[in-house]
Design a protein around this motif. Structure first.
Motif, mmCIF file in Angstrom:
data_model
loop_
_atom_site.group_PDB
_atom_site.id
_atom_site.type_symbol
_atom_site.label_atom_id
_atom_site.label_comp_id
_atom_site.label_asym_id
_atom_site.label_seq_id
_atom_site.Cartn_x
_atom_site.Cartn_y
_atom_site.Cartn_z
ATOM 1 N N ILE A 95 51.005 31.087 57.061
ATOM 2 C CA ILE A 95 50.452 30.289 55.785
ATOM 3 C C ILE A 95 51.543 29.615 55.264
ATOM 4 N N ASP A 96 51.588 28.366 54.778
ATOM 5 C CA ASP A 96 52.782 27.912 53.949
ATOM 6 C C ASP A 96 52.084 27.844 52.532
ATOM 7 N N SER A 97 53.159 27.640 51.502
ATOM 8 C CA SER A 97 52.921 27.410 50.153
ATOM 9 C C SER A 97 54.090 26.628 49.637
ATOM 10 N N TRP A 98 54.036 26.275 48.381
ATOM 11 C CA TRP A 98 55.244 26.044 47.662
ATOM 12 C C TRP A 98 56.409 26.789 47.079
ATOM 13 N N ALA A 99 57.605 26.860 47.241
ATOM 14 C CA ALA A 99 58.398 27.618 46.407
ATOM 15 C C ALA A 99 58.182 27.515 44.968
ATOM 16 N N GLY A 100 58.020 28.819 44.535
ATOM 17 C CA GLY A 100 57.745 28.919 42.998
ATOM 18 C C GLY A 100 56.159 29.198 42.669
ATOM 19 N N ASN A 101 55.283 29.095 43.730
ATOM 20 C CA ASN A 101 53.970 29.647 43.545
ATOM 21 C C ASN A 101 53.916 31.184 43.724
ATOM 22 N N GLN A 102 53.858 31.727 42.563
ATOM 23 C CA GLN A 102 54.391 33.311 42.377
ATOM 24 C C GLN A 102 52.946 33.947 42.803
ATOM 25 N N PRO A 104 38.867 17.061 41.451
ATOM 26 C CA PRO A 104 40.018 17.143 40.742
ATOM 27 C C PRO A 104 40.566 18.477 40.529
ATOM 28 N N ASP A 105 39.912 19.442 40.042
ATOM 29 C CA ASP A 105 40.489 20.835 39.974
ATOM 30 C C ASP A 105 41.120 21.438 41.276
ATOM 31 N N ILE A 106 40.328 20.979 42.312
ATOM 32 C CA ILE A 106 40.915 21.644 43.657
ATOM 33 C C ILE A 106 41.861 20.674 44.096
ATOM 34 N N GLU A 107 41.787 19.337 44.264
ATOM 35 C CA GLU A 107 42.641 18.340 44.898
ATOM 36 C C GLU A 107 44.060 18.634 44.274
ATOM 37 N N LYS A 108 44.164 18.758 42.908
ATOM 38 C CA LYS A 108 45.326 18.715 42.063
ATOM 39 C C LYS A 108 46.027 20.099 42.171
ATOM 40 N N GLY A 109 45.331 21.299 42.657
ATOM 41 C CA GLY A 109 45.658 22.460 42.772
ATOM 42 C C GLY A 109 46.787 22.545 43.939
ATOM 43 N N PHE A 110 47.055 21.577 44.644
ATOM 44 C CA PHE A 110 48.045 21.453 45.701
ATOM 45 C C PHE A 110 49.099 20.822 45.428
ATOM 46 N N CYS A 111 50.285 21.321 45.622
ATOM 47 C CA CYS A 111 51.456 20.845 45.329
ATOM 48 C C CYS A 111 52.209 19.977 46.585
ATOM 49 N N THR A 150 45.145 24.567 53.982
ATOM 50 C CA THR A 150 44.287 24.164 53.042
ATOM 51 C C THR A 150 43.360 25.370 52.329
ATOM 52 N N PHE A 151 43.940 26.350 52.047
ATOM 53 C CA PHE A 151 43.038 27.470 51.316
ATOM 54 C C PHE A 151 42.988 27.159 50.030
ATOM 55 N N GLY A 168 36.744 36.828 50.083
ATOM 56 C CA GLY A 168 35.459 36.980 51.164
ATOM 57 C C GLY A 168 35.976 36.027 52.293
ATOM 58 N N VAL A 169 36.434 34.958 52.066
ATOM 59 C CA VAL A 169 36.699 33.726 52.917
ATOM 60 C C VAL A 169 38.122 34.373 53.604
ATOM 61 N N TRP A 170 38.935 35.014 52.860
ATOM 62 C CA TRP A 170 40.277 35.262 53.389
ATOM 63 C C TRP A 170 39.937 36.600 54.124
ATOM 64 N N GLU A 171 39.045 37.548 53.940
ATOM 65 C CA GLU A 171 38.798 38.863 54.927
ATOM 66 C C GLU A 171 38.135 38.150 56.241
ATOM 67 N N LYS A 172 37.267 37.233 55.856
ATOM 68 C CA LYS A 172 36.459 36.659 57.172
ATOM 69 C C LYS A 172 37.554 36.011 58.077
ATOM 70 N N SER A 173 38.448 35.452 57.613
ATOM 71 C CA SER A 173 39.377 34.539 58.143
ATOM 72 C C SER A 173 40.233 35.345 58.846
#
Length: 160
Positions: free
Chosen positions: A116-123, A25-32, A81-82, A96-101
């Motif tokens: 990479i995309d995200s949502w507007a407002g994700n500061q 839940p804490d991962i899944e709900k972190g996506f907008c 899906t980061f 570390g995942v970011w650097e390896k990627s």
């Protein structure tokens, strides 16, 4: 050493573990918009992205704490899906995942750019990506991925 993280490139046997991680839940709900509100299920998403590219993940004490899919697209790659657990040790693993990627994208796939995309407002993501040389390319509606009132933002960084 306790809380040391290990970065892996996923094999077919790892997909169920990635699905379990993204289903928390804490991962899944972190996506907008949360994955549970989208048309594609988490298992479908994970398997589809595995067929198209690779998953990179970090684990601490044999538990996945961060992941990202790297999908070739034309002359570039898309990071998708980061996700990362929110405690300090896990955030280090996420870095570390970011650097390896980034290394995989530039060395193995010979990508000339990364998107990479995200949502507007994700500061947080805006600052994170801007500090690393990404530029905003465009803002757009993506109703399959975002609530109607929330726009997507596409970021791109040239690597060659």
């Amino acid at each position: 050493m306790r809380n040391a993280f290990v970065i892996n490139i996923a094999k077919n046997d790892d997909l169920e573990r990635i699905i379990t991680f993204l289903s928390q839940p804490d991962i899944e709900k972190g996506f907008c918009k949360p994955f549970s509100e989208r048309n594609v299920s988490i298992p479908e998403r994970v398997r589809s992205k595995f067929k198209q590219g690779v998953w990179v993940f970090a684990e601490i004490d044999c538990q996945i704490v961060s992941c990202v899919a790297i999908i070739p697209e034309g002359k570039g790659v898309s990071f998708s899906t980061f996700a990362c657990k929110s405690n300090v040790g896990c955030k280090l693993a996420g870095a570390g995942v970011w650097e390896k990627s980034l290394k995989l994208a530039t060395e193995i796939s010979k990508a000339s750019y990364i998107e990479i995309d995200s949502w507007a407002g994700n500061q947080f993501i805006n600052r994170f990506l801007t500090k690393r040389g990404f530029k905003k390319v465009r803002t757009f509606s993506d109703p399959d991925k975002r609530p109607v009132a929330v726009k997507s933002v596409l970021y791109r960084m040239a690597v060659r």
